[in-house]
Write a protein that holds these residues in place. Structure first.
Motif, PDB file in Angstrom:
ATOM      1  N   LEU A 318       0.809  -1.215   0.000  1.00 63.45           N
ATOM      2  CA  LEU A 318       0.000   0.000   0.000  1.00 63.45           C
ATOM      3  C   LEU A 318       0.844   1.268   0.000  1.00 63.45           C
ATOM      4  CD1 LEU A 318      -3.124  -0.786   2.172  1.00 63.45           C
ATOM      5  CD2 LEU A 318      -2.615  -1.270  -0.210  1.00 63.45           C
ATOM      6  N   THR A 319       2.061   1.219   0.521  1.00 62.51           N
ATOM      7  CA  THR A 319       2.930   2.394   0.437  1.00 62.51           C
ATOM      8  C   THR A 319       3.275   2.682  -1.024  1.00 62.51           C
ATOM      9  OG1 THR A 319       3.873   1.961   2.618  1.00 62.51           O
ATOM     10  CG2 THR A 319       5.108   3.417   1.175  1.00 62.51           C
ATOM     11  N   THR A 320       3.633   1.641  -1.769  1.00 64.36           N
ATOM     12  CA  THR A 320       3.906   1.822  -3.192  1.00 64.36           C
ATOM     13  C   THR A 320       2.664   2.333  -3.913  1.00 64.36           C
ATOM     14  OG1 THR A 320       5.435  -0.038  -3.062  1.00 64.36           O
ATOM     15  CG2 THR A 320       4.794   0.690  -5.256  1.00 64.36           C
ATOM     16  N   GLN A 321       1.516   1.764  -3.574  1.00 69.00           N
ATOM     17  CA  GLN A 321       0.262   2.204  -4.194  1.00 69.00           C
ATOM     18  C   GLN A 321       0.004   3.675  -3.919  1.00 69.00           C
ATOM     19  OE1 GLN A 321      -1.582  -0.236  -5.831  1.00 69.00           O
ATOM     20  NE2 GLN A 321      -3.732   0.048  -5.435  1.00 69.00           N
ATOM     21  N   ALA A 322       0.235   4.106  -2.679  1.00 69.87           N
ATOM     22  CA  ALA A 322       0.002   5.508  -2.316  1.00 69.87           C
ATOM     23  C   ALA A 322       0.916   6.430  -3.114  1.00 69.87           C
ATOM     24  CB  ALA A 322       0.234   5.706  -0.819  1.00 69.87           C
ATOM     25  N   VAL A 323       2.174   6.026  -3.283  1.00 71.54           N
ATOM     26  CA  VAL A 323       3.113   6.842  -4.061  1.00 71.54           C
ATOM     27  C   VAL A 323       2.619   6.996  -5.495  1.00 71.54           C
ATOM     28  CG1 VAL A 323       5.438   6.898  -5.045  1.00 71.54           C
ATOM     29  CG2 VAL A 323       5.120   6.281  -2.655  1.00 71.54           C
ATOM     30  N   MET A 324       2.193   5.895  -6.104  1.00 76.43           N
ATOM     31  CA  MET A 324       1.755   5.946  -7.499  1.00 76.43           C
ATOM     32  C   MET A 324       0.436   6.704  -7.662  1.00 76.43           C
ATOM     33  SD  MET A 324       4.197   4.679  -9.051  1.00 76.43           S
ATOM     34  CE  MET A 324       5.692   4.039  -8.312  1.00 76.43           C
ATOM     35  N   LEU A 325      -0.400   6.664  -6.643  1.00 73.48           N
ATOM     36  CA  LEU A 325      -1.682   7.369  -6.722  1.00 73.48           C
ATOM     37  C   LEU A 325      -1.494   8.883  -6.777  1.00 73.48           C
ATOM     38  CD1 LEU A 325      -3.855   5.323  -4.202  1.00 73.48           C
ATOM     39  CD2 LEU A 325      -4.332   5.616  -6.626  1.00 73.48           C
ATOM     40  N   VAL A 326      -0.570   9.414  -5.991  1.00 70.15           N
ATOM     41  CA  VAL A 326      -0.435  10.877  -5.893  1.00 70.15           C
ATOM     42  C   VAL A 326       0.641  11.442  -6.805  1.00 70.15           C
ATOM     43  CG1 VAL A 326      -1.222  10.828  -3.500  1.00 70.15           C
ATOM     44  CG2 VAL A 326       1.228  10.818  -3.971  1.00 70.15           C
ATOM     45  N   SER A 327       1.450  10.566  -7.418  1.00 76.50           N
ATOM     46  CA  SER A 327       2.584  11.060  -8.188  1.00 76.50           C
ATOM     47  C   SER A 327       2.138  11.650  -9.522  1.00 76.50           C
ATOM     48  CB  SER A 327       3.574   9.923  -8.449  1.00 76.50           C
ATOM     49  OG  SER A 327       4.607  10.364  -9.292  1.00 76.50           O
ATOM     50  N   PRO A 328       2.578  12.879  -9.843  1.00 75.09           N
ATOM     51  CA  PRO A 328       2.218  13.500 -11.118  1.00 75.09           C
ATOM     52  C   PRO A 328       3.249  13.267 -12.216  1.00 75.09           C
ATOM     53  CG  PRO A 328       3.209  15.129  -9.707  1.00 75.09           C
ATOM     54  CD  PRO A 328       3.272  13.821  -8.951  1.00 75.09           C
ATOM     55  N   VAL A 329       4.229  12.391 -11.965  1.00 77.03           N
ATOM     56  CA  VAL A 329       5.297  12.160 -12.944  1.00 77.03           C
ATOM     57  C   VAL A 329       5.178  10.736 -13.483  1.00 77.03           C
ATOM     58  CG1 VAL A 329       6.841  13.813 -11.843  1.00 77.03           C
ATOM     59  CG2 VAL A 329       6.923  11.423 -11.139  1.00 77.03           C
ATOM     60  N   GLU A 330       5.991  10.432 -14.487  1.00 71.59           N
ATOM     61  CA  GLU A 330       5.980   9.105 -15.090  1.00 71.59           C
ATOM     62  C   GLU A 330       6.292   8.041 -14.037  1.00 71.59           C
ATOM     63  OE1 GLU A 330       8.900   9.455 -18.113  1.00 71.59           O
ATOM     64  OE2 GLU A 330       7.547  10.424 -19.552  1.00 71.59           O
ATOM     65  N   ARG A 331       5.697   6.857 -14.208  1.00 72.41           N
ATOM     66  CA  ARG A 331       5.832   5.791 -13.214  1.00 72.41           C
ATOM     67  C   ARG A 331       7.288   5.402 -12.940  1.00 72.41           C
ATOM     68  NH1 ARG A 331       1.207   7.186 -11.289  1.00 72.41           N
ATOM     69  NH2 ARG A 331      -0.542   6.762 -12.677  1.00 72.41           N
ATOM     70  N   PRO A 332       8.121   5.202 -13.954  1.00 66.84           N
ATOM     71  CA  PRO A 332       9.513   4.838 -13.652  1.00 66.84           C
ATOM     72  C   PRO A 332      10.248   5.913 -12.851  1.00 66.84           C
ATOM     73  CG  PRO A 332       8.985   4.353 -15.947  1.00 66.84           C
ATOM     74  CD  PRO A 332       7.841   5.148 -15.404  1.00 66.84           C
ATOM     75  N   VAL A 333       9.966   7.175 -13.149  1.00 62.29           N
ATOM     76  CA  VAL A 333      10.603   8.267 -12.409  1.00 62.29           C
ATOM     77  C   VAL A 333      10.112   8.275 -10.960  1.00 62.29           C
ATOM     78  CG1 VAL A 333      10.868  10.775 -12.237  1.00 62.29           C
ATOM     79  CG2 VAL A 333      10.955   9.650 -14.478  1.00 62.29           C
TER      80      VAL A 333
END
Length: 573
Positions: A318-333
């Motif tokens: 869920l920590t990884t999920q939270a990061v990807m949910l709010v991140s406005p940049v490309e997934r690899p970055v």
């Protein structure tokens, strides 16, 4: 997510390339748990203190953290396969060197090199598996999850068995197994295309200027501080031999794998990401406090460490999920920036814990670890609004998920449409055509919704399809239906990890456009995987205000009632 589609194929029917990388993933996931059973033996054999031995975690994780900033740039320059092969080769060399040295400083240094190889490998392994998979990415994700669970569970057991022979055994064991994986990767994994646009080496650091990504990254740093304090120091107060330590951490690893893959997504779907993380971090703080208070009682420490596996499994996902949910940049970055912060926390923790233990007593590092878990709660709370908006699909200019992006010309009629949901697979055209016949028979326009997902597995995230590929797929459907006399439009539904959330998002969209019917195909993922990460079809059916029907190329549409859903799950088995 796999959008609903044709009959399920076995996830284990994959090309040799996928099996080669999956085998390497098993060995990689063994990595940390493999050395835990030999920590006391290392200290005794090399006449080192626990704080000196703990540096083998610090050197490994700090180098991994720094390397995470550059692996995206390296991969975009030399390609995913070369990055993967380089990472495997580096691990083989430095794991073998760690087994040959006679000093703790030598092991610490060689573990640093191992950390470089680890960063190169973990940054590309999931992407290579997905890109090499046959029959869609769903089977590849299942195989990756299987490799993850097997590696986490078996690593400590193998480490205990080999460590019972010699403390050098786990190092040589990793080197030998990774050498096999390296040969298989060279032989079976094809060269994969490079990204159209190289990643800047400064992109991850620049990405941390975004408040949401920085907030979730700091929360991950604090969490990993507590996690690696426990992993690096808990073996000492247990007062067990290498074999017994291996069994303890195998029990821990089984809980990590089970709660990461099966329970974290279900809890997230039921309660939301932030509430589950609040409760989970509190639980970890309590467990660490129990270890600190009972550090003189080996049984207390053993039980608490095993129980912590459940909380750690949930938190990792869920920590990884939270990061990807709010991140406005490309997934690899975003993954590189997040990896940098979390590995920095994990690397500093054993070093600081060693200094504290030497200056005070063994309970103090665990109390500090408990405190970092608890401090992570208000840090997460400071980003609660952003995370809630992202999960709910609302927000003022913030990145949200799931999202719908129109493709092609808008509909020229206000008549209620038939909406069909498909993914990138070889039966998608047949499902769309079947839905088109339904739309024609009811005099309705047709809206094709193509489901595109960022898959999140444990601490890795990968885009399973490019934006261009998704747009091309929708355009191909629209072009094929031209001339049939059916008004047709397209949408791309983008989601991160949560299948059920995407189903609910489609239900909301269907209500907004006053859809007559939503058509779906069969899910290929099977009942076990759908239990783990939530069913797109079930969530859609429960949330939709209109009729949901199951369509197939050669069958009449059938309404998805509760009984039909049960039959559908059984047939997918």
């Amino acid at each position: 997510m796999s959008a609903p589609h044709g009959k399920a194929a076995s996830p284990f029917r994959q090309p040799k390339a996928v099996w080669a990388v999956a085998f390497a993933c098993v060995i990689s996931f063994m990595g940390i748990g493999l050395v835990d059973p030999i920590l006391p033996a290392l200290a005794e054999s090399l006449h080192a203190t626990p704080s000196q031995v703990s540096l083998l975690f610090s050197s490994y994780l700090i180098v991994t953290a720094v390397a995470m900033l550059f692996v995206g740039w390296v991969s975009s320059r030399i390609g995913a396969k070369r990055t993967l092969v380089t990472g495997l080769a580096v691990i083989v060399v430095f794991a073998a060197l760690a087994g040959t040295t006679d000093s703790i400083n030598g092991i610490v240094g060689f573990r640093a090199g191992w950390g470089l190889g680890n960063a190169l490998f973990i940054a590309t392994s999931l992407a290579v598996i997905v890109a090499s998979a046959s029959g869609g990415f769903s089977g590849a994700i299942i195989l990756y999850e299987t490799a993850l669970g097997l590696g986490i569970a078996v690593g400590p057991l193998l480490g205990g068995e080999l460590g019972g022979i010699s403390w050098r055994g786990p190092f040589f064991g990793v080197a030998a197994l990774m050498a096999v994986a390296l040969i298989a990767t060279l032989a079976f994994v094809p060269n994969l295309p490079k990204p159209e646009r190289p990643t800047s080496p400064m992109a991850p650091l620049k990405a941390l200027r975004h408040r949401g990504l920085l907030t979730m990254g700091i929360m991950a740093l604090l969490y990993n501080w507590g996690f690696f304090t426990m992993l690096g120091y808990a073996p000492y107060p247990m007062k067990l031999g290498a074999h017994e330590l291996g069994l303890v951490f195998t029990g821990w690893g089984l809980l990590v794998a089970a709660f990461s893959v099966f329970f974290a997504p279900r809890l997230q779907a039921r309660y939301g990401t932030a509430p589950v993380l609040y409760a989970n971090l509190l639980g970890l703080g309590i467990v660490m406090a129990v270890i600190a208070a009972g550090v003189a009682n080996p049984t207390t420490v053993i039980v608490a460490v095993i129980v912590s596996g459940a909380f750690i499994g949930i938190n990792n996902t869920l920590t990884t999920q939270a990061v990807m949910l709010v991140s406005p940049v490309e997934r690899p970055v975003a993954s590189s920036a997040y990896g940098f912060l979390r590995f920095i926390g994990g690397g500093l923790a054993p070093y600081v814990a060693g200094k504290l233990a030497d200056a005070t007593d063994l309970s103090v590092p665990f109390y500090l670890g408990a405190a970092t878990f608890l401090i992570a709660i208000p840090v997460l709370a400071s980003g609660h609004r952003m995370l809630h908006r992202a999960e709910a699909g609302t927000g003022d200019g913030e990145p949200v998920t799931p999202t719908l992006t129109p493709v092609g010309s808008p509909a020229t009629t206000d008549a209620p449409p038939v909406v069909v949901a498909v993914g990138a697979h070889d039966t998608a055209a047949g499902i769309v055509d079947a839905a088109a016949r339904l739309a024609r028979d009811t005099g309705s326009p047709l809206e094709v919704v193509h489901v595109q997902q960022t898959a999140v597995v444990e601490e890795q995230a990968v885009e399973t399809e490019t934006d261009a590929a998704a747009r091309t797929a929708v355009t191909a459907h629209l072009d094929r239906l031209t001339g049939l006399g059916i008004a047709t439009t397209g949408q791309i539904l983008t989601s991160v990890g949560d299948h059920a959330a995407a189903g609910r998002a489609l239900a909301r969209h269907a209500a907004e456009v006053h859809a007559r019917t939503v058509a779906v195909g069969r899910s290929p993922r099977g009942p076990l995987t759908q239990f783990a990460d939530g069913s797109f079809t079930t969530a859609l059916t429960h949330a939709a205000a209109c009729t949901v029907v199951l369509v197939a190329p050669d069958e009449d549409p059938r309404p998805l009632t509760a009984q039909a859903l049960t039959e559908l799950r059984n047939s997918a088995a």
